[in-house]
Design a protein around this motif. Sequence first.
Motif, PDB file in Angstrom:
ATOM      1  N   ARG A 141       3.540  13.744  -3.499  1.00 63.43           N
ATOM      2  CA  ARG A 141       3.971  14.853  -4.348  1.00 63.43           C
ATOM      3  C   ARG A 141       4.839  15.841  -3.586  1.00 63.43           C
ATOM      4  O   ARG A 141       5.627  16.547  -4.152  1.00 63.43           O
ATOM      5  CB  ARG A 141       2.746  15.556  -4.921  1.00 63.43           C
ATOM      6  CG  ARG A 141       2.181  14.741  -6.078  1.00 63.43           C
ATOM      7  CD  ARG A 141       0.686  14.857  -6.162  1.00 63.43           C
ATOM      8  NE  ARG A 141       0.107  13.533  -6.344  1.00 63.43           N
ATOM      9  CZ  ARG A 141      -1.111  13.327  -6.783  1.00 63.43           C
ATOM     10  NH1 ARG A 141      -1.875  14.331  -7.097  1.00 63.43           N
ATOM     11  NH2 ARG A 141      -1.579  12.117  -6.916  1.00 63.43           N
ATOM     12  N   TYR A 201      -0.421   7.812  -0.404  1.00 58.71           N
ATOM     13  CA  TYR A 201      -0.961   8.367  -1.624  1.00 58.71           C
ATOM     14  C   TYR A 201      -1.363   9.805  -1.424  1.00 58.71           C
ATOM     15  O   TYR A 201      -1.809  10.175  -0.339  1.00 58.71           O
ATOM     16  CB  TYR A 201      -2.175   7.545  -2.047  1.00 58.71           C
ATOM     17  CG  TYR A 201      -2.571   7.801  -3.454  1.00 58.71           C
ATOM     18  CD1 TYR A 201      -1.728   7.415  -4.489  1.00 58.71           C
ATOM     19  CD2 TYR A 201      -3.751   8.453  -3.754  1.00 58.71           C
ATOM     20  CE1 TYR A 201      -2.069   7.649  -5.796  1.00 58.71           C
ATOM     21  CE2 TYR A 201      -4.107   8.691  -5.059  1.00 58.71           C
ATOM     22  CZ  TYR A 201      -3.261   8.280  -6.079  1.00 58.71           C
ATOM     23  OH  TYR A 201      -3.604   8.530  -7.363  1.00 58.71           O
ATOM     24  N   GLY A 202      -1.210  10.574  -2.474  1.00 55.93           N
ATOM     25  CA  GLY A 202      -1.744  11.930  -2.442  1.00 55.93           C
ATOM     26  C   GLY A 202      -0.680  12.965  -2.214  1.00 55.93           C
ATOM     27  O   GLY A 202       0.446  12.839  -2.691  1.00 55.93           O
ATOM     28  N   ALA A 203      -1.053  13.985  -1.480  1.00 54.93           N
ATOM     29  CA  ALA A 203      -0.190  15.149  -1.327  1.00 54.93           C
ATOM     30  C   ALA A 203       1.187  14.750  -0.809  1.00 54.93           C
ATOM     31  O   ALA A 203       2.195  15.293  -1.215  1.00 54.93           O
ATOM     32  CB  ALA A 203      -0.844  16.137  -0.378  1.00 54.93           C
ATOM     33  N   LEU A 262       0.848  -1.197   0.000  1.00 54.64           N
ATOM     34  CA  LEU A 262       0.000   0.000   0.000  1.00 54.64           C
ATOM     35  C   LEU A 262       0.880   1.243   0.000  1.00 54.64           C
ATOM     36  O   LEU A 262       1.511   1.560   1.012  1.00 54.64           O
ATOM     37  CB  LEU A 262      -0.906  -0.008   1.234  1.00 54.64           C
ATOM     38  CG  LEU A 262      -1.941   1.110   1.321  1.00 54.64           C
ATOM     39  CD1 LEU A 262      -3.012   0.939   0.252  1.00 54.64           C
ATOM     40  CD2 LEU A 262      -2.587   1.129   2.699  1.00 54.64           C
ATOM     41  N   PRO A 263       0.942   1.927  -1.123  1.00 54.40           N
ATOM     42  CA  PRO A 263       1.756   3.146  -1.138  1.00 54.40           C
ATOM     43  C   PRO A 263       1.001   4.279  -0.461  1.00 54.40           C
ATOM     44  O   PRO A 263      -0.229   4.338  -0.538  1.00 54.40           O
ATOM     45  CB  PRO A 263       1.916   3.430  -2.635  1.00 54.40           C
ATOM     46  CG  PRO A 263       0.718   2.806  -3.274  1.00 54.40           C
ATOM     47  CD  PRO A 263       0.298   1.656  -2.411  1.00 54.40           C
TER      48      PRO A 263
END
Lengths: 181, 360, 80, 248
Positions: free
Chosen positions: A44, A39-41, A36-37
Amino acid sequence: MLIKTIFSGFGGQGVLMIGYVMAVSAMREGMNVTYLPAYGAEVRGGTANCTVSISDEEIASPVASSPDYVVAFNKPSLVKYEGHIKPGGTLLVNSDLVDLEPVRDDIEIFRIPAITMAKELGNEKSMNMIMLGAYSAKIKIISIDSLMNGLVEVVKAKNASRMEINRKGLEIGEQYVLKGA
Amino acid sequence: MGEKKLLRGSHIIAEAAVRAGCRFYFGYPITPQNELTEYMSGALASVPGGVFIQSESELAAINMVIGVSMTGKRVMTSSSSPGISLKQEGISYLAGQELPAVIVNTMRGGPGLGNIAPSQGDYFQATRGGGHGDYRTIVLAPGSGQELADFTRLAFDYADKYRIPVMILGDGMMGQMMEPVEFPDPIDLDSLPHKSWVLDGAKGRESRIIKSLILDTAAMEEHNWKLYRKHEIIEREITHVETFMIEDAYMAIVAYGTASRIAKGAVKKVREMGLKVGLIMPKTLWPFPKKFFLEAGSFITDFLVFEMSTGQMVEDVELALRGRRRVHFYGRPGGVVPTPEEIAKAVTTIYYREQIDRRD
Amino acid sequence: MADKLTKASIRINTELCKGCYLCKATCPENLIFVSGKLNSKGYYPANYSEEELDIEKHACKGCALCAIVCPDLAIEVYRG
Amino acid sequence: MKKVFGRPKSMKAAEFHYCPGCGHSIIHRLIAEVIDELGIQEKIIGVPPAGCAVLAYNYFDVDMGEAPHGRGAAVATGIKRSLPDRIVFSYQGDGDIAAIGTAETIHAANRGELITTIFVNNGVYGMTGGQMAPTTLVGQDSTTTPGGRRLERDGFPIDLSEMLAIAHGSVYIERTSVHSPKHIIHTKKAIKKAFKTQIEGLGFSLVEILSPCPTNWKMSPIKANEFINSTIIKNFPLKVIKDEVGKL
């Protein structure tokens, strides 16, 4: 058996990649896995982490609220996850980038000068392989050969000399832990 | 079946769709399901007849879906909660025009823009039709990587068989998580049943119209009854539910998708403590497995519905049980993914509070 | 007799006519008139009848302008 | 005598539901005549809009698939991408194409979708009872612009065809009218050219057709046509807005 591990660092350190390699290798060994990576902000914004669960049984939640292992590649990762590790769990730290001392005394802590070791190996980028090797020496369920097979599957690399360096990275990481650093 | 692959959920759906004969995909990027759109862009470029368009909006995407569906080809779009709201116009038309299509909703926190964390807040929207008018869509709720693959294949089959839009209801966790999966072999497009209603140019036959405008009130009513009868058939034929350790259970957690995985972990924990608790996992959210709940209610006295929302499916469980059994609820909205320990605690509390152990 | 003199003619389906009279306004020969009899829709349809006109003076040339402007496809044009 | 003008083969025998003097049915007929002349009745698929022409599928004897309001270009895109060797057209009113469906239209044009759009501009929302359209003229009365469209409140009428001409994927765009026989005959030529543009695979084609709405303009059919001639074409000039057919 259920092992939950969080691999954490910043983007570009190959954190997500070694988590992925671990998961694929374990899958090929016939184990149940989830990857499970984060994810989201967060992704980035520069930090990167993933949670890998390995079990011989069906895996319920792919989330690790209290992981058995944390592999921290940088200081923010240590700060973020040290407190979550299960009592009796294990923390592996890339000591070249983490000048902070872990505060927990109920977990096992390994400081691995992965960048220094990678430089000695002649390729700073194999730092993640050294960390993966160290981690696998601790969990003991996946051999270096399996990890190499997983790596070949993941990166689809054909370059033999490159893969040789990766193998060396895994091996010196493993040795570092086995020798009781 | 091929060899096992470790893929993220969004990629599993995409690959399974292509293997199910989907050659048309239209989508607009929205987190957390962009990987599905990205995968389709590559996959459809490498199969003969594959068409991918990154549309200018979710509205455009669902309407391109309508266009392709009118020609009888297998077609899919995907989005996440706010984007699904935009697609609801087109989904209502698909339902009214009796057109097959597969729509993936990777649910995120809401309402409004919400957040990109996994949520189950769109249950009502998905299972009540979602758009305007008196209709339903089939809603499938996979809970693992393998189910994502299997249900995607099923989704296309159901859509074609019943001429109805089918929604695969996942969430950010299902979309991002990588799990081993074995894909079924790709289908042979020529093996798909012939569709007698498509638009392809009125060659050697009467011209056809596909529409949902029915100005005559009697005809409109009949059309709605026709849809209703179709819904009834679907309820009879495809309701699907899975269980875990309910054989001797006094209490059952009810959960779907991501929540059902977490719940399974909770059941294992409370079983270790000797609590007679099982798990019911509806896999079709519409049609909801009502009959199953009535039967389960003959031996299970307490149902704890666990959702990543403030309580939506719980209403269907209550409706299914018709007040004969106690229905409890535990939920966390807004993208918070509870832990198995947390659910186990909630189970334990209710178990002892209701003195479930002493029922004998 | 009429056949000999007429090179062309039109036929108006007065049941299709909705009485917009665009045809009447368009006919260069003024051959179209408003019927005094309502059609079943309730319009006084445009009409054309060779008997009611002085064919010698106003023979239809089959220009079809009436049919071209008719929104209701009520006019057919014949030539020959 | 031989029939030289009658119902085109591609039209059903149905009576039009349109009001007296409405331009829609003339435009329907022109499209059907072009379909017949190009011999594509068995190859064409039409996409009717929401609005007065919502029932267009009752008149064309070709395959027709209904689009939600404004989404004609997107539905047509889906059909055409699925069946590239068929001819696909969308039939859209001004509210449909230039208000609610602007995005779909501009992007279809910009992608150079091989579809043809028939854009009927009568400056009013007919089916809903005469409200302001995006193309209602400044000063023109409607049920939502009592006393006439006011710039400061309602803004300018939109030149959608000119906007579409900027899109790189559009190839042929012309504005015509059906207020006189001459213009009707020309409109048919434009429709034919637009279909041919699609058949030859050149790109997006569109014919904007100024069309009378005597009922909502509250004019006689004859006056409505005069209004187009005297006023509307000053605001929406009849011209070839873009023609790259010869250049491709």
